[in-house]
Enzyme design. Structure first.
Site, PDB file in Angstrom:
ATOM      1  N   GLY A   1       1.080  -1.165  -0.103  1.00 24.24           N
ATOM      2  CA  GLY A   1      -0.070   0.024  -0.082  1.00 24.24           C
ATOM      3  C   GLY A   1       0.710   1.122  -0.038  1.00 24.24           C
ATOM      4  N   ASN A   2       0.304   2.344   0.333  1.00 22.53           N
ATOM      5  CA  ASN A   2       1.074   3.725   0.323  1.00 22.53           C
ATOM      6  C   ASN A   2       0.316   4.614   1.388  1.00 22.53           C
ATOM      7  OD1 ASN A   2      -1.145   5.319  -0.870  1.00 22.53           O
ATOM      8  ND2 ASN A   2      -0.693   4.251  -2.414  1.00 22.53           N
ATOM      9  N   TYR A   3       0.970   5.762   1.671  1.00 20.64           N
ATOM     10  CA  TYR A   3       0.468   6.514   3.072  1.00 20.64           C
ATOM     11  C   TYR A   3      -0.575   7.448   2.621  1.00 20.64           C
ATOM     12  CZ  TYR A   3       5.081   5.148   4.610  1.00 20.64           C
ATOM     13  OH  TYR A   3       6.333   4.543   5.100  1.00 20.64           O
ATOM     14  N   SER A   4      -1.339   7.274   1.575  1.00 17.99           N
ATOM     15  CA  SER A   4      -2.372   8.235   1.184  1.00 17.99           C
ATOM     16  C   SER A   4      -3.483   8.286   2.460  1.00 17.99           C
ATOM     17  CB  SER A   4      -3.177   8.077  -0.193  1.00 17.99           C
ATOM     18  OG  SER A   4      -4.278   8.717  -0.427  1.00 17.99           O
TER      19      SER A   4
ATOM     20  N   ALA B   1      -4.230   7.502  -4.930  1.00 23.97           N
ATOM     21  CA  ALA B   1      -2.999   6.969  -4.933  1.00 23.97           C
ATOM     22  C   ALA B   1      -2.985   5.519  -5.103  1.00 23.97           C
ATOM     23  CB  ALA B   1      -2.063   7.277  -3.802  1.00 23.97           C
TER      24      ALA B   1
END
Length: 404
Positions: free
Chosen positions: A209-212, A279
């Site tokens: 995943g990512n930090y969005s 994102a």
């Protein structure tokens, strides 16, 4: 309705100054209390006595009204007003406002104003089209001011442009709609917004995943709904639940890129515009383990395969009249990378973020953007994401024009 509203009307040195009388009459007719502040140049086009007869108030033009020390408080005016309307507003006054040059009573009042400010430019078409004027207006927009776009005409070059001040009735309608909360330039339009991250499963407990946080996309969806649009928000997994959801905003929750792609394709076919703020993970594991992967050995190899490019797919689907807005989060070569995305994915404009701007982007409540289109680049100041959303939707409204 404007009943009981206190309006400061700024008048500058334009041939359109005579139209201020019609603006005053319409404001008073709708129940507003009007205080005129006029520049020295403005008095060359219309007399204060005419204006005071219409408002039943002395016109303010100088800091000091008498030689005995009596003075006009621009600070008090800023606190008194429910709105400030500058109509007509010349190129000179636009430049002074944009750069804080407080050399007359009107500009000092503007700089002290706590209420919303509305600006109706009026000037020669070529002056209006000049890059300096356009830059000053974008700067004023970035400060939260409302620009009432002037009417179209023809430039000396023969091309169509704008410059002539909008008609008094429409100016007052614009002001009234904003102050009454009925500003609906997107009424009748269907808009899709994607927001948040995507999670690509590795096994039942792990993911890529990512930090969005989804804050920017949620703010955009809410702003579209506030302006009258019917909004579909396709929302990835976010930690903060959506608060103050608008009645015209529906939410479809998704987790992975594939789920977001399917939802976006279905929604886009029915939409007038789409804003792709999510994102989305570019890759996903080729295989997802059915059981939790145990720690065995000194390394673990995960084979990744590319996810669908949602923006590119929608860009190929886009029909005439549809708008597609993308986002580019870059760490280097920002301009070049954003321009490539703009063309490759058939976007109408792209919003550029940079991780080099500290305190913006992921998890932050602040953002600092540039909007890039085929007409050029517009840079904005750092501000809360809710205010950034207004800048982006202002651009969307200007690009799509009125609903036919």
């Amino acid at each position: 309705m404007l009943k009981g509203k206190k309006i400061v009307l700024g008048i500058t040195g334009s041939i359109a100054a005579y139209k201020a009388c019609l603006i005053i009459r319409e404001l008073v007719k709708r129940g507003a209390e009007v205080q005129v502040v006029i520049t020295p140049a403005g008095k060359e086009f219309i007399t204060p006595i005419t204006l005071s007869a219409l408002t039943q108030k002395p016109v303010i033009s100088d800091f000091f009204s008498q030689r005995d020390g009596t003075w006009h408080s621009h600070v008090a005016l800023g606190l008194w007003a429910d709105a400030m309307l500058i109509a007509p507003c010349t190129a000179s006054t636009l430049g002074k406002m944009a750069n804080g040059i407080a050399d007359n009573m009107l500009i000092t009042t503007y700089l002290s104003m706590k209420a919303p400010v509305f600006i109706a430019p009026a000037m020669d078409l070529d002056m209006y089209a000049h890059p300096t004027t356009q830059q000053n207006m974008e700067r004023l927009r970035s400060f939260g001011n409302h620009i009432i776009e002037p009417q179209s005409g023809f430039l000396a070059s023969g091309l169509e442009g704008k410059g002539r001040m909008e008609e008094p009735q429409k100016i007052v309608d614009f002001l009234s709609d904003h102050l009454s909360g009925e500003y609906s330039p997107l009424k009748g339009r269907r808009i899709m917004v994607t927001a948040g991250p995507t999670y690509e499963k590795i096994d039942p407990v792990r993911f890529i995943g990512n930090y969005s946080s989804g804050k920017m996309g949620i703010a955009l969806a809410q702003e579209c709904a506030r302006r009258g649009a019917d909004v579909t928000l396709i929302l990835g997994p976010v930690s903060s639940p959506l608060s103050n959801a608008h009645s015209q905003l529906s939410i479809k929750h998704v987790t992975s890129c594939l789920e977001m792609r399917d939802a976006a394709v279905e929604a886009f076919s029915k939409c007038d515009a789409a804003i792709l703020c999510a994102a989305v993970a570019d890759f996903r594991p080729a295989e997802v383990a059915e059981q939790k992967i145990k720690r065995v050995g000194d390394s673990l190899d995960i084979h990744l395969i590319p996810n669908p490019d949602i923006a590119a797919e929608l860009g190929q689907m886009k029909r005439e009249g549809q708008l597609l807005v993308g986002f580019a989060l870059e760490t280097n070569d920002e301009q070049q990378n954003a321009e490539k995305k703009l063309e490759k994915k058939n976007l109408d404009f792209i919003v550029l973020n940079s991780l080099r701007n500290e305190g913006t982007c992921f998890q932050s409540d602040q953002n600092q953007i540039a909007i890039i289109s085929r007409q050029g680049r517009k840079d904005y100041e750092k501000k809360p994401k809710t205010e950034v959303a207004k800048d982006i939707i202002d651009e969307l409204v200007r690009t799509c024009g009125p609903k036919e």
